[in-house]
Design a protein around this motif. Sequence first.
Motif, short mmCIF file in Angstrom:
data_model
loop_
_atom_site.label_atom_id
_atom_site.label_comp_id
_atom_site.label_asym_id
_atom_site.label_seq_id
_atom_site.Cartn_x
_atom_site.Cartn_y
_atom_site.Cartn_z
N VAL A 206 -19.68 -0.56 10.09
CA VAL A 206 -18.22 -0.64 10.05
C VAL A 206 -17.62 0.75 9.83
N CYS A 207 -18.18 1.50 8.87
CA CYS A 207 -17.67 2.84 8.58
C CYS A 207 -17.77 3.77 9.78
N HIS A 208 -18.85 3.63 10.55
CA HIS A 208 -19.04 4.49 11.72
C HIS A 208 -18.34 3.93 12.96
N MET A 209 -17.61 2.82 12.77
CA MET A 209 -16.83 2.20 13.84
C MET A 209 -17.70 1.84 15.04
N MET A 210 -18.77 1.12 14.74
CA MET A 210 -19.72 0.69 15.77
C MET A 210 -19.51 -0.79 16.11
N PRO A 211 -19.48 -1.15 17.37
CA PRO A 211 -19.41 -2.56 17.75
C PRO A 211 -20.80 -3.18 17.63
N GLY A 212 -20.94 -4.19 16.81
CA GLY A 212 -22.28 -4.75 16.66
C GLY A 212 -22.35 -5.95 15.77
N MET A 221 -40.37 -13.89 12.16
CA MET A 221 -40.36 -15.36 12.22
C MET A 221 -39.10 -15.88 12.89
N MET A 222 -38.13 -14.97 13.15
CA MET A 222 -36.83 -15.35 13.73
C MET A 222 -36.14 -16.41 12.88
N GLU A 223 -36.18 -16.20 11.56
CA GLU A 223 -35.54 -17.11 10.63
C GLU A 223 -34.36 -16.42 9.96
N LYS A 224 -33.17 -16.97 10.15
CA LYS A 224 -31.97 -16.39 9.55
C LYS A 224 -31.88 -16.77 8.08
N ILE A 225 -31.47 -15.81 7.25
CA ILE A 225 -31.22 -16.07 5.84
C ILE A 225 -29.73 -16.35 5.62
N HIS A 226 -28.89 -15.62 6.35
CA HIS A 226 -27.44 -15.83 6.33
C HIS A 226 -26.93 -15.80 7.78
N PRO A 227 -25.74 -16.33 8.01
CA PRO A 227 -25.15 -16.24 9.36
C PRO A 227 -24.97 -14.77 9.75
N SER A 228 -24.95 -14.51 11.04
CA SER A 228 -24.77 -13.13 11.52
C SER A 228 -23.38 -12.61 11.16
N TRP A 229 -23.32 -11.30 10.90
CA TRP A 229 -22.07 -10.64 10.52
C TRP A 229 -21.64 -9.71 11.64
N ILE A 230 -20.53 -10.01 12.28
CA ILE A 230 -20.02 -9.22 13.39
C ILE A 230 -19.04 -8.17 12.86
N THR A 231 -19.17 -6.94 13.32
CA THR A 231 -18.27 -5.89 12.88
C THR A 231 -16.89 -6.11 13.51
N PRO A 232 -15.84 -5.53 12.91
CA PRO A 232 -14.49 -5.69 13.48
C PRO A 232 -14.41 -5.30 14.94
N LEU A 233 -15.03 -4.19 15.33
CA LEU A 233 -14.98 -3.79 16.74
C LEU A 233 -15.81 -4.73 17.61
N GLY A 234 -16.84 -5.35 17.01
CA GLY A 234 -17.61 -6.33 17.76
C GLY A 234 -16.79 -7.55 18.12
N LEU A 235 -15.81 -7.87 17.28
CA LEU A 235 -14.94 -9.01 17.55
C LEU A 235 -14.04 -8.79 18.76
N MET A 236 -13.85 -7.51 19.11
CA MET A 236 -12.95 -7.19 20.20
C MET A 236 -13.60 -7.35 21.58
#
Length: 237
Positions: A206-212, A221-236
């Motif tokens: 977020v600080c580096h303003m990266m979309p991701g 194992m491809m096991e999520k611990i928490h839901p994915s977190w999308i950066t603000p620019l990723g939402l765009m």
Amino acid sequence: MCELTMSILTNEKTIEQYASDFVAKIRRIAVRTGYNHQEVFSRWVDWSFWLTMAQTRQIAEEVGQSKHVPYTIEECMNKAFSARDFLLDDGLGPVFGEMQTIWIEASLTHEEEFGVHVVANNELRGVLDKKGKGQVFTPNGLARMMSAMVGTGEGKTMMDGCAGYGGLLIADFYTSEQNKKPLGTRIYHAGELNTTTAKVCYLNMVCHMMPGVVTNQNTLMMEKIHPSWITPLGLML
């Protein structure tokens, strides 16, 4: 606001100086509260993460992407204040804000992963360093070199399944000059097993303003611990 941004971007402090300032804040809180450095750092990460997530949720609501941020603003703020509660009796609440300002300024003025400089600080070596837990943070210079050697061409997606604080992704963002290209030219995906480390990775992106996207997960194992977190620019995108 423009004057504040310009004052940050023209600051000549080295990233090591920023790290020393950040560590001094941790030391101050630890001395006053009796919490150790690791506990203070982890609480700050939680506080800063949830404040940032509240802002991300607000942006998501404004652009009609609320479904991509699985927390309400109220939930985020409650979690943020809970992380800060231990500071209240000592009147140290504002210090967390000062630490966040240092982290943001360091990220805006240096094309590096600031967290590595914090954990490498001599005073905190062995306290915040995760080597005993199988985590080794890649030095920024090595991350930049690896990114330049491997290269990612014109690929639209860059992923690191064991991202740590996000050093390799941040290195690619700058070595491939994605920061100078149109939004969405490349999207960054980070996977990280340790929850606190994953939160720091998110803050860094977020600080580096990266979309991701950052996912706290067991990548093998491809096991999520928490839901994915999308950066603000990723939402765009």
